[in-house]
Write a protein that holds these residues in place. Structure first.
Motif, PDB file in Angstrom:
ATOM      1  N   PHE B 226       9.333 -28.272  16.725  1.00 35.73           N
ATOM      2  CA  PHE B 226       8.583 -29.206  17.555  1.00 35.73           C
ATOM      3  C   PHE B 226       9.492 -29.712  18.649  1.00 35.73           C
ATOM      4  CE2 PHE B 226       7.389 -33.436  18.902  1.00 35.73           C
ATOM      5  CZ  PHE B 226       6.036 -33.302  19.148  1.00 35.73           C
ATOM      6  N   ASP B 232       3.021 -36.898  21.694  1.00 36.08           N
ATOM      7  CA  ASP B 232       2.549 -35.617  21.143  1.00 36.08           C
ATOM      8  C   ASP B 232       2.889 -35.457  19.673  1.00 36.08           C
ATOM      9  OD1 ASP B 232       2.027 -35.082  23.830  1.00 36.08           O
ATOM     10  OD2 ASP B 232       4.073 -34.300  24.112  1.00 36.08           O
ATOM     11  N   ASN B 234       2.233 -35.875  16.489  1.00 38.44           N
ATOM     12  CA  ASN B 234       1.104 -36.334  15.675  1.00 38.44           C
ATOM     13  C   ASN B 234       1.261 -35.901  14.222  1.00 38.44           C
ATOM     14  OD1 ASN B 234       0.741 -33.614  15.863  1.00 38.44           O
ATOM     15  ND2 ASN B 234      -0.890 -33.757  17.399  1.00 38.44           N
ATOM     16  N   GLN B 235       0.204 -36.113  13.469  1.00 39.13           N
ATOM     17  CA  GLN B 235       0.225 -35.789  12.043  1.00 39.13           C
ATOM     18  C   GLN B 235       0.510 -34.312  11.797  1.00 39.13           C
ATOM     19  OE1 GLN B 235       0.089 -38.194   9.687  1.00 39.13           O
ATOM     20  NE2 GLN B 235       0.616 -36.582   8.238  1.00 39.13           N
ATOM     21  N   ASP B 236      -0.039 -33.450  12.683  1.00 37.81           N
ATOM     22  CA  ASP B 236       0.185 -32.008  12.507  1.00 37.81           C
ATOM     23  C   ASP B 236       1.672 -31.677  12.603  1.00 37.81           C
ATOM     24  OD1 ASP B 236      -2.446 -31.595  12.201  1.00 37.81           O
ATOM     25  OD2 ASP B 236      -2.819 -30.912  14.277  1.00 37.81           O
ATOM     26  N   ALA B 237       2.320 -32.294  13.628  1.00 33.50           N
ATOM     27  CA  ALA B 237       3.751 -32.045  13.808  1.00 33.50           C
ATOM     28  C   ALA B 237       4.518 -32.538  12.587  1.00 33.50           C
ATOM     29  CB  ALA B 237       4.246 -32.756  15.063  1.00 33.50           C
ATOM     30  N   ASP B 239       3.426 -32.850   9.560  1.00 32.01           N
ATOM     31  CA  ASP B 239       3.191 -31.956   8.421  1.00 32.01           C
ATOM     32  C   ASP B 239       4.007 -30.675   8.553  1.00 32.01           C
ATOM     33  OD1 ASP B 239       1.523 -33.692   7.230  1.00 32.01           O
ATOM     34  OD2 ASP B 239      -0.337 -32.772   7.966  1.00 32.01           O
ATOM     35  N   ALA B 240       4.089 -30.183   9.800  1.00 30.36           N
ATOM     36  CA  ALA B 240       4.836 -28.940  10.003  1.00 30.36           C
ATOM     37  C   ALA B 240       6.312 -29.142   9.668  1.00 30.36           C
ATOM     38  CB  ALA B 240       4.693 -28.476  11.451  1.00 30.36           C
ATOM     39  N   GLY B 243       6.111 -30.701   5.793  1.00 30.49           N
ATOM     40  CA  GLY B 243       5.085 -30.169   4.895  1.00 30.49           C
ATOM     41  C   GLY B 243       5.657 -29.688   3.571  1.00 30.49           C
ATOM     42  N   THR B 254       2.993 -39.182  -0.284  1.00 24.89           N
ATOM     43  CA  THR B 254       3.218 -37.763  -0.517  1.00 24.89           C
ATOM     44  C   THR B 254       3.791 -37.460  -1.888  1.00 24.89           C
ATOM     45  OG1 THR B 254       5.313 -38.048   0.586  1.00 24.89           O
ATOM     46  CG2 THR B 254       3.517 -37.133   1.881  1.00 24.89           C
ATOM     47  N   SER B 265       4.462 -23.618  -1.434  1.00 25.58           N
ATOM     48  CA  SER B 265       5.320 -23.298  -0.293  1.00 25.58           C
ATOM     49  C   SER B 265       6.409 -22.279  -0.630  1.00 25.58           C
ATOM     50  CB  SER B 265       5.961 -24.570   0.257  1.00 25.58           C
ATOM     51  OG  SER B 265       6.892 -25.041  -0.685  1.00 25.58           O
TER      52      SER B 265
END
Lengths: 273, 266
Positions: B226, B232, B234-237, B239-240, B243, B254, B265
């Motif tokens: 990232f 920018d 956000n939650q997706d970043a 998680d990536a 995660g 978590t 994973s």
């Protein structure tokens, strides 16, 4: 995740626990115990205790101790001269030994010295530690003659062996972060030593020096016996002439001085931390 | 400008910690590097000032190649790279002033270093910077008598004494309480703009990364996954980057899902 957790509170309650034995293998454990017992029996039964000679010697010991009491402080000038020389030997040897032990300790610390230097430093320490001061004193007396100079050389070597070894170990255990910080500002090797390493080991070094002075005072009396100057020589002469009362006076004074110096060095070491 | 290209670091024969990383930092931007423990953040920072030797790749600071420098050249380059550590790494038994002046060790002679006879200009700079961060009244105190936040300020001043061209901060707030760590973060942010200094901060606290830095770089398994502004991120970043691994920021949420995700994973 299929089996049930085995630590249910309030479940089975008659489980016991014992500290695991120091040596877990029972065969090794019991044979070691048996071995020690057999050895002790053999050692004691084969020692040449000659009870008749011991019985004969006891009255002689009594005579010596009897002759030593009361201690004789009459020849105080001789006493003082011997002690003065012992002090000088101890102080000079401590000063020399401690100063030399700093570079040798740095050489012998794995984390700050390159491999070949490290090996050289370690060997220096091993050599200076491998003989008891009395043996070293005999060698130095043979090499440089009777007198305090041989004593100074002996105790200097003795101090290096002890102080450098312990200081090297202390250097190996320092907080490496401080060294990294000094590297990161662009300091070279010696600046890093002076800022990142020495402040961390300084209290220990002062403590060791005090302890070594204490120890050298004691040892200076011993090396005098083989001719390396100081009160040890006076003591030896007193014994040789059967002046047990004078010898006893010397011994009392040695004990007194050791007590005082131990007290002082303990106090200083506590203060310095 | 700091330009890192294709940086790789591998310890012994293990899986590389950094796998061909590219990163460019210009101007006076404050960049935070986030990522789970073991992602390679600390190794990245330490490769820049060569506390860790990179295996391959290039690192350039204002046109100077850092990777191949040796001896005196390396020390000259390190003078220009300030570093702040998680454990402060102050010389505990020396005074605050000696610690601050030690930032000049790359510039002064060994004699001056031993006798503490630093040039007047260094002493002026030291007092000026200590006043700026509010620790000037501690000049003659021993460094280990200060609180955590104060000690980190000393460490920051030490780094600034180097007249650095870049400041690296390796989890500078991880040993501090939340309030003090915010103060240190905002201090770093303010100093960056006052001194026109690029700052790279490894940080575990994602909220603070969002709040105090201009740009966030996310790392995972030795790679950059990232790179963008705080908006920018956000939650997706998140998680990536984290995660399957619990984020220290959101342990409460978590921790229950972690065992399940772990199986997935691997």
């Amino acid at each position: 995740m299929t089996e049930k957790p085995s630590h249910t509170v309030g479940g089975q309650s008659n489980r016991t626990w014992k500290k695991p034995p120091f040596i877990s293998n029972p065969v090794v454990r019991y044979s070691l115990m048996a071995g020690i017992a057999v050895y002790l029996y053999w050692a004691f039964s084969s020692l040449p205790f000659d009870w008749a000679r011991i019985a004969e010697g006891l009255p002689r010991a009594g005579r010596i101790f009897g002759g030593a009491i009361p201690p004789n402080f009459e020849r105080s000038d001789l006493l003082m001269k011997g002690f003065k020389e012992s002090f000088q030997i101890a102080f000079l040897a401590t000063l020399l030994g401690v100063s030399l032990s700093v570079p040798i300790a740095v050489m012998a610390a794995k984390n700050v010295a390159p491999k070949p230097i490290y090996l050289l430093g370690r060997s220096l320490i091993i050599v200076s530690r491998s003989f008891h001061p009395v043996i070293v004193a005999i060698l130095f007396v043979a090499a440089v003659g009777f007198g305090p100079f041989a004593g100074i050389l002996t105790l200097t070597l003795y101090s290096i062996g002890f102080v450098a070894k312990l200081l090297a170990e202390e250097i190996e255990e320092i907080d490496w972060g401080q060294v990294e910080a000094m590297k990161s500002v662009g300091a070279g090797y010696f600046k890093t030593l002076i800022y990142g390493v020495f402040p961390q080991v300084l209290p220990r070094q002062i403590g060791l020096s005090m302890y070594q002075l204490d120890s050298n005072l004691r040892a200076s009396a011993v090396v005098g016996i083989v001719g390396a100057g100081g009160i040890g020589g006076t003591l030896m002469n007193a014994f040789g002439r059967y002046d047990y009362d004078f010898a006893f006076a010397i011994l009392l004074l040695i004990i007194g001085i050791i007590l005082v110096s131990e007290g002082i060095s303990g106090w200083v070491r506590k203060k310095i931390w | 400008m700091l330009k890192i290209s294709n940086l790789e670091k591998r310890y012994g024969k293990n899986e590389p910690v950094l796998k061909g990383l590219d990163l460019t930092v210009d101007g006076s931007s404050v960049v935070s590097i986030v990522g789970a423990s073991g992602a390679g953040k600390s190794t990245l920072l330490r490769c820049i000032n060569r506390l860790v030797e990179p295996t391959s790749g290039r690192i350039q600071l204002n046109g100077l190649d850092l990777v191949d420098l040796r001896g005196a050249e390396l020390r000259r380059a390190r003078r220009k790279i300030g570093m702040v550590f998680q454990g402060f790494n102050l010389i505990d038994r020396l005074t605050v002033m000696e610690n601050v002046l030690s930032g000049r060790l790359g510039y002064v002679s060994l004699y001056r270093a031993i006798t503490r006879k630093y040039p007047q200009s260094d002493i002026d700079r030291a007092f000026h910077l200590m006043e700026r961060v509010g620790i000037d009244h501690y000049a003659n105190k021993r460094a280990d008598q200060l609180s955590g936040g104060e000690r980190q300020r000393v460490a920051v001043v030490r780094a600034l004494m180097q007249e650095p061209e870049i400041l690296l901060a390796d989890e500078p707030t991880a040993s501090l309480d939340p309030k003090t760590s915010q103060q240190i973060m905002s201090l770093l942010q303010a100093l960056a703009s006052e001194m026109d200094l690029p700052v790279l901060i490894n940080i575990h606290n994602v909220t603070q990364a969002r709040m105090y830095t201009d740009r966030i770089v996310g790392m995972r398994h030795g790679q950059m996954i990232f790179d963008g502004g705080p908006k920018d991120f956000n939650q997706d970043a998140l998680d990536a980057i984290y995660g399957g691994i619990e984020s220290p920021d959101e342990q409460g949420q978590t921790i229950e899902t972690a065992p399940a995700a772990e199986g997935a994973s691997v």
